[in-house]
Write an enzyme that holds these catalytic residues in place. Structure first.
Site, PDB file in Angstrom:
ATOM      1  N   ALA A 183      77.739  61.332  27.282  1.00  0.00           N
ATOM      2  CA  ALA A 183      77.735  60.548  26.043  1.00  0.00           C
ATOM      3  C   ALA A 183      78.836  61.040  25.093  1.00  0.00           C
ATOM      4  O   ALA A 183      79.432  62.094  25.309  1.00  0.00           O
ATOM      5  CB  ALA A 183      76.369  60.669  25.375  1.00  0.00           C
ATOM      6  N   GLY A 264      72.239  59.673  27.665  1.00  0.00           N
ATOM      7  CA  GLY A 264      72.437  58.472  26.855  1.00  0.00           C
ATOM      8  C   GLY A 264      71.113  57.956  26.327  1.00  0.00           C
ATOM      9  O   GLY A 264      70.144  58.713  26.198  1.00  0.00           O
ATOM     10  N   VAL A 268      69.187  52.495  28.402  1.00  0.00           N
ATOM     11  CA  VAL A 268      70.082  52.532  29.570  1.00  0.00           C
ATOM     12  C   VAL A 268      69.519  53.483  30.622  1.00  0.00           C
ATOM     13  O   VAL A 268      69.557  53.192  31.824  1.00  0.00           O
ATOM     14  CB  VAL A 268      71.522  52.943  29.147  1.00  0.00           C
ATOM     15  CG1 VAL A 268      72.440  53.018  30.364  1.00  0.00           C
ATOM     16  CG2 VAL A 268      72.088  51.973  28.122  1.00  0.00           C
ATOM     17  N   GLU A 286      68.896  62.726  30.630  1.00  0.00           N
ATOM     18  CA  GLU A 286      68.761  63.380  29.319  1.00  0.00           C
ATOM     19  C   GLU A 286      68.902  62.279  28.281  1.00  0.00           C
ATOM     20  O   GLU A 286      70.004  61.877  27.919  1.00  0.00           O
ATOM     21  CB  GLU A 286      69.842  64.453  29.149  1.00  0.00           C
ATOM     22  CG  GLU A 286      69.422  65.541  28.192  1.00  0.00           C
ATOM     23  CD  GLU A 286      70.253  65.570  26.934  1.00  0.00           C
ATOM     24  OE1 GLU A 286      69.733  65.111  25.894  1.00  0.00           O
ATOM     25  OE2 GLU A 286      71.394  66.028  26.996  1.00  0.00           O
ATOM     26  N   LEU A 287      67.744  61.773  27.814  1.00  0.00           N
ATOM     27  CA  LEU A 287      67.746  60.572  26.977  1.00  0.00           C
ATOM     28  C   LEU A 287      67.387  60.926  25.528  1.00  0.00           C
ATOM     29  O   LEU A 287      67.670  62.028  25.077  1.00  0.00           O
ATOM     30  CB  LEU A 287      66.803  59.531  27.597  1.00  0.00           C
ATOM     31  CG  LEU A 287      67.005  59.324  29.114  1.00  0.00           C
ATOM     32  CD1 LEU A 287      65.990  58.341  29.679  1.00  0.00           C
ATOM     33  CD2 LEU A 287      68.421  58.886  29.430  1.00  0.00           C
TER      34      LEU A 287
END
Ligand code: UN1
EC number: 1.2.1.3
Length: 536
Positions: A183, A264, A268, A286-287
């Site tokens: 990101a 992100g 998504v 890893e959100l």
């Protein structure tokens, strides 16, 4: 006269060559050999540099100037890069792990030689302040150190067999091709977490960074690829592919990508998770984070105040680990909020490259919209805005994406409401008052996300509750330390809708290998397990 004219001409050429880039920008770019002339930069590396797809612009979030134009990957270039990655893996998996560690040691050295320059580029392109930009490069350096050590310690196990003359080994082997989709907010460190482990494990890594931070990824890839070339290692061991949504989707769907590590949004991530699972690939997510700080009445304010200030305002609220929820015990709530507001009013806003700045811009124009939407919603829902709540719109800040850090006290602490349950990637902190720690823990746990959390107290019993089975359900559970700014040594990641992924330290490396259980018969007898008798 002649000399004067020549000088003027030279000046004009210089201006044309540097596209009128500010000297602030061209100094940073030149220090990393990124051309400041008007040519478009290749955004694909698979052993050689190329790119003939759409053009992406890197825009400075502080001044709005276009820093560079980058050529992304055309579909056939992505296919070629994936094939090169597979080839590079076939070579690299045969290189002994400690030798791979030696290459990582050289990468560490090369990165740390350019730490300040890369840190400044992170500041310039992403917008975080210089000390945080440099800190991010340091995180990559630390990660390399860690992986050098790991390269001699990625051990399997010998398991006792129930059969005489048998041994069982659990063996880690290189996995294959690992794609890293990162990101904008950590344009260097998150790749570092993944690359260091993936390389130590013997994989080829293909990096698709955020299309809005192409220069950070180009600069890092140049540094890494130089080391690979010097060691006769194929460049595609650490490939780069700049591209948009179509490139991301193609990578996620591609069966030759053994693992996708994605950082992100939850929205998504949900799709990435499903698509990779449906082709039985490995996925590491890893959100979103929606991280709370809980302040008890016995907290040391000199620890809690700066931690909440950094957690909520640092990186302009654009860390996954940023503090977004503040739960204050009733006894200290007014005093805490008063003192926090004072800290907020002292924040020095401006150019993130300037030494004294504490608050830089949001990364994109559209992030201002997200901030304003969140504020609009808070106001409509009757929240009290204690400080902030609007853009900085006077010059020169109006050139960039600057917004005021905000503290809001929503009408209700109901964690299921949109205010509390969604992550706004901007410096907006919502506060609520509680009476018992159990109530604060319940609110902490009642949101979909589970990345980071912290408790401030001096009471060992409250700490025990917080870190135990009835405590915080996040992946990061701190005490007297802010929600953000984790070191690399422990595994980093979150639970629930944050995606359950773990990166960097701890046992995270175990995901980057394929495990084999090998039962070996050293005896002359064909014994079966569980005493099964199948003799003819
Ligand atoms: C992220 O925001 O995606 O713990 C990563 C931290 C940093 C990493 C954040 N070490 O805040």
């Amino acid at each position: 006269m002649l000399a004067g004219r020549r000088l003027a001409r030279q000046n004009i050429t210089w201006l044309a060559r540097s596209r009128g880039l500010s000297s602030r920008a061209s100094t940073v770019l030149s220090s990393l050999d990124i051309p400041t002339a008007s040519q478009e930069l290749p955004g694909v590396y698979d052993g050689s540099w190329k790119g003939s797809g759409d053009i992406f612009e890197s825009t400075c979030p502080t001044t709005g100037e276009v820093l560079a134009r980058v050529k992304s990957a055309a579909p056939e270039e992505l296919r070629e890069a994936l094939a090169k990655s597979r080839e590079a893996y076939h070579y690299f998996r045969t290189v002994p792990a400690p030798r791979r560690g030696e290459i990582l040691r050289q990468i560490r050295h090369a990165l740390s030689n350019k730490r300040d320059e890369l840190g400044a580029l992170v500041s310039l392109e992403m917008g975080k302040i210089k000390t945080e930009g440099t800190g991010e490069v340091q995180e990559f350096v630390d990660m390399c150190d860690y992986a050098v050590g790991l390269s001699r310690m990625m051990n399997g196990r010998v398991v006792s067999s129930e059969r005489p003359g048998h041994s069982i080994l659990e063996v880690p082997n290189p996995l294959g091709v690992v794609a890293v989709l990162s990101a904008f907010n950590f344009p260097v460190a998150v790749y570092g977490w993944n690359l260091a482990l993936s390389m130590a494990a013997g994989n080829a890594t293909l990096w698709k960074p955020s299309p809005s931070t192409p220069l950070c990824s180009i600069a890092v890839t140049k540094i890494v690829s130089r080391v690979l070339e010097e060691n006769g290692i194929p460049g595609a061991v650490a490939g780069l592919i700049i591209g948009g949504k179509d490139v991301g989707e193609a990578i996620v769907e591609d069966k030759t990508v053994d693992m996708v590590s994605f950082t992100g949004s939850e929205a998504v991530g949900r799709t990435v998770g499903k698509v990779v699972q449906s082709r039985f690939g490995k996925v590491l997510l890893e959100l979103g984070g929606n991280n709370a700080a809980v302040i008890m009445p016995d907290a040391d304010m000199s620890l809690a105040l700066p931690a909440v200030f950094f957690g909520a305002v640092g990186t302009a609220g654009q860390r996954c680990t940023s503090t977004r929820r503040l739960y204050l015990h009733r006894d200290i709530a007014p005093e805490f909020l008063g003192r926090l507001e004072k800290l907020y009013s002292s924040v020095r806003v401006g150019d993130p490259l300037a030494k004294d700045t504490l608050l830089g811009p949001l990364h994109t124009r559209s992030a201002i919209g997200i901030y304003q939407d969140a504020l609009g919603y808070l106001r409509d829902a009757g929240a009290e805005i204690i400080t902030g709540g609007e853009r900085y719109d006077a010059p020169p800040l109006d050139q960039g994406n600057f917004v005021k850090p905000t503290i809001a006290v929503p009408k209700s602490p109901d964690p299921s409401s949109r205010i509390w349950s969604t992550e706004t990637f901007a410096p907006v902190l919502c506060a609520a008052v509680f009476d018992h720690v159990e109530q604060a823990i319940e609110w902490n746990n009642a949101v979909p996300q589970g990345l980071s959390s912290t408790l401030f107290t001096r009471d060992i019993r409250t700490i025990g509750k917080w870190i135990g089975p009835e405590g915080s359900d996040a992946g990061i559970v701190n005490v007297n330390v802010g929600t953000s700014g984790a070191e690399i040594g422990a595994a980093f990641g979150g639970n629930k809708s944050t995606g359950w992924g773990r990166e960097s330290g701890g046992d995270a490396w175990k995901q980057y290998v394929r495990w084999s259980a090998c039962t070996i018969n050293f005896s002359d007898k064909a014994a079966l397990a569980q005493g099964v008798d199948f003799s003819a």
